[in-house]
Design a protein around this motif. Structure first.
Motif, PDB file in Angstrom:
ATOM      1  N   ILE A   1       0.834  -1.209   0.000  1.00 30.93           N
ATOM      2  CA  ILE A   1       0.000   0.000   0.000  1.00 30.93           C
ATOM      3  C   ILE A   1       0.862   1.249   0.000  1.00 30.93           C
ATOM      4  O   ILE A   1       0.645   2.184  -0.790  1.00 30.93           O
ATOM      5  N   GLU A   2       1.846   1.302   0.878  1.00 33.16           N
ATOM      6  CA  GLU A   2       2.677   2.507   0.988  1.00 33.16           C
ATOM      7  C   GLU A   2       3.493   2.749  -0.279  1.00 33.16           C
ATOM      8  O   GLU A   2       3.647   3.885  -0.720  1.00 33.16           O
ATOM      9  N   LYS A   3       4.006   1.683  -0.892  1.00 32.44           N
ATOM     10  CA  LYS A   3       4.792   1.842  -2.111  1.00 32.44           C
ATOM     11  C   LYS A   3       3.922   2.259  -3.297  1.00 32.44           C
ATOM     12  O   LYS A   3       4.356   3.032  -4.160  1.00 32.44           O
ATOM     13  N   VAL A   4       2.689   1.759  -3.348  1.00 30.41           N
ATOM     14  CA  VAL A   4       1.766   2.160  -4.410  1.00 30.41           C
ATOM     15  C   VAL A   4       1.475   3.658  -4.325  1.00 30.41           C
ATOM     16  O   VAL A   4       1.510   4.378  -5.332  1.00 30.41           O
ATOM     17  N   VAL A   5       1.186   4.129  -3.121  1.00 29.45           N
ATOM     18  CA  VAL A   5       0.917   5.561  -2.932  1.00 29.45           C
ATOM     19  C   VAL A   5       2.164   6.386  -3.253  1.00 29.45           C
ATOM     20  O   VAL A   5       2.084   7.437  -3.903  1.00 29.45           O
ATOM     21  N   GLN A   6       3.328   5.916  -2.850  1.00 26.59           N
ATOM     22  CA  GLN A   6       4.574   6.638  -3.109  1.00 26.59           C
ATOM     23  C   GLN A   6       4.884   6.713  -4.600  1.00 26.59           C
ATOM     24  O   GLN A   6       5.281   7.770  -5.119  1.00 26.59           O
ATOM     25  N   SER A   7       4.703   5.596  -5.308  1.00 23.27           N
ATOM     26  CA  SER A   7       4.971   5.572  -6.743  1.00 23.27           C
ATOM     27  C   SER A   7       4.098   6.581  -7.488  1.00 23.27           C
ATOM     28  O   SER A   7       4.573   7.308  -8.366  1.00 23.27           O
ATOM     29  N   ASN A   8       2.824   6.630  -7.108  1.00 30.29           N
ATOM     30  CA  ASN A   8       1.915   7.582  -7.751  1.00 30.29           C
ATOM     31  C   ASN A   8       2.294   9.020  -7.410  1.00 30.29           C
ATOM     32  O   ASN A   8       2.356   9.895  -8.284  1.00 30.29           O
TER      33      ASN A   8
END
Length: 377
Positions: free
Chosen positions: A361-368
């Motif tokens: 979840i955190e990496k998905v938000v960071q990538s975006n």
């Protein structure tokens, strides 16, 4: 070690809570658990009324998790709760789970496990320190044909994996998202209660978990593109994530604004020698694809299935099993762990799955946020 039915409590899941009903049906299904009490509602009187409706002892209805731990630990070991299910909004999962583990209880928790990856890692350490069992209810891993898919992939039925495609489409937020005041009424769109993500943290997480569960591979890199629809909406309601799992590549597509969709979760895994497809809305069918051959359909209850699949099937062939049965299989696996019985690998998701999920979840938000860039997981 206690014998007989496992004495079980709940936090949340009171009157009108669908997820509470699902957990109770799942627990009762295998006749391994006995609900003895809990803190069912933020309003203590409503919790008592709910317990009366279930014909439970109202002396074991508590106003808080702290009260539950204190009073239950006063009881003889043979009478006190052994395991407690957390079926509350996201922001309560971590503090409740932490308190229960420290209080000596096994834990069954709704996902996402925590609000942050750091909290998830802390719980993982606490599970090891307390020697308690922790189950995370990624319910879809309990479906017999998902377990058959996992086993067939592990046995090399489709060869080296080349592509993984998981879709999870719902439409339930669409009636709320387009009006500012209505948006405010949805707790999943509130970062204080839901965390850093709505759609990906809720259903994208299930898609991610299924990808890793069925293939036995881990996502090591990802790139995300999230959709918030409105500038004043703080959390995603739709998104696409490109994933890499070693040599294999794939995509996770999740949406809660897919107008008209109900619970359209589909996973497709393609290998060098074949492919497998499963859809949650038609859960008794697993399709095997081979080049130059007719489609093969696998269904639960038949002796051609793997031992894990057969152990997860309750009915004779041709009798459909659904979401309650899937969750029931997870409760069954947890019961085996608590009673120290021999179990199959993958019978219930663990705290490690919770850590992986929060990192995702955190990496998905960071990538975006960083401009749709590739990030290591």
């Amino acid at each position: 070690m206690n014998k007989g039915r496992i004495k079980w409590g709940m936090l949340g899941g009171g009157q009108g809570a669908f997820i509470g009903i699902a957990h109770r049906i799942a627990a009762y299904m295998g006749e391994r658990y006995e609900l003895v009490g809990g803190a069912f509602d933020v309003d203590y009187d409503r919790g008592v009324a709910f317990a009366k409706a279930l014909e439970l002892d109202t002396d074991r209805v508590y106003a808080s998790v702290e009260a539950l731990i204190k009073e239950e630990n006063k009881l003889p070991k043979s009478e006190r709760m052994e395991v407690v299910s957390i079926v509350t909004p996201n922001f309560l999962h971590y503090p409740m789970a932490k308190s229960l583990l420290e209080g000596g209880f096994h834990v069954i928790c709704e996902k996402p496990m925590t609000m942050t990856a750091a909290e998830a890692e802390e719980l993982q350490e606490l599970v090891q320190q307390t020697d308690r069992h922790f189950c995370l209810t990624h319910t879809y891993t309990g479906y017999p044909m998902v377990r058959q898919m996992k086993t067939m992939i592990a046995d090399g039925e489709i060869g080296e994996i080349q592509r993984v495609d998981v879709q999870y489409y719902q439409g339930w937020i669409n009636p709320f998202i387009h009006e500012k005041e209505k948006r405010k009424s949805v707790w999943r769109l509130d970062p204080a209660k839901s965390g850093v993500s709505c759609c990906m943290g809720d259903i994208g997480l299930h898609a991610f978990n299924l990808a890793e569960y069925t293939t036995g591979l881990q996502v090591d890199r990802l790139l995300s593109d999230l959709n918030y629809l409105y500038e004043d909406n703080n959390l995603d309601v739709d998104g696409t994530v490109l994933i890499r799992m070693g040599k294999a590549k794939g995509v996770i597509r999740s949406s809660q604004i897919a107008t008209g969709e109900e619970n359209n979760l589909t996973i497709q895994v393609y290998g060098k020698d074949g492919g497998l497809k499963w859809c949650q809305e038609h859960p008794t069918v697993l399709t095997l694809l081979k080049e130059g051959k007719p489609l093969q359909v696998f269904k639960p209850g038949n002796p051609y299935n793997a031992q894990l699949t057969m152990d997860s099937t309750k009915m004779a062939p041709g009798h459909p099993e659904g979401i309650f049965d899937a969750m029931g299989n997870i409760y069954k696996g947890m019961a085996k762990a608590i009673r120290e019985e021999q179990a199959f690998e993958g019978e219930y998701p663990t705290v490690q799955d919770g850590v992986r999920g929060m990192q995702f979840i955190e990496k998905v938000v960071q990538s975006n946020r960083d401009g749709n860039v590739w990030i290591n997981l």
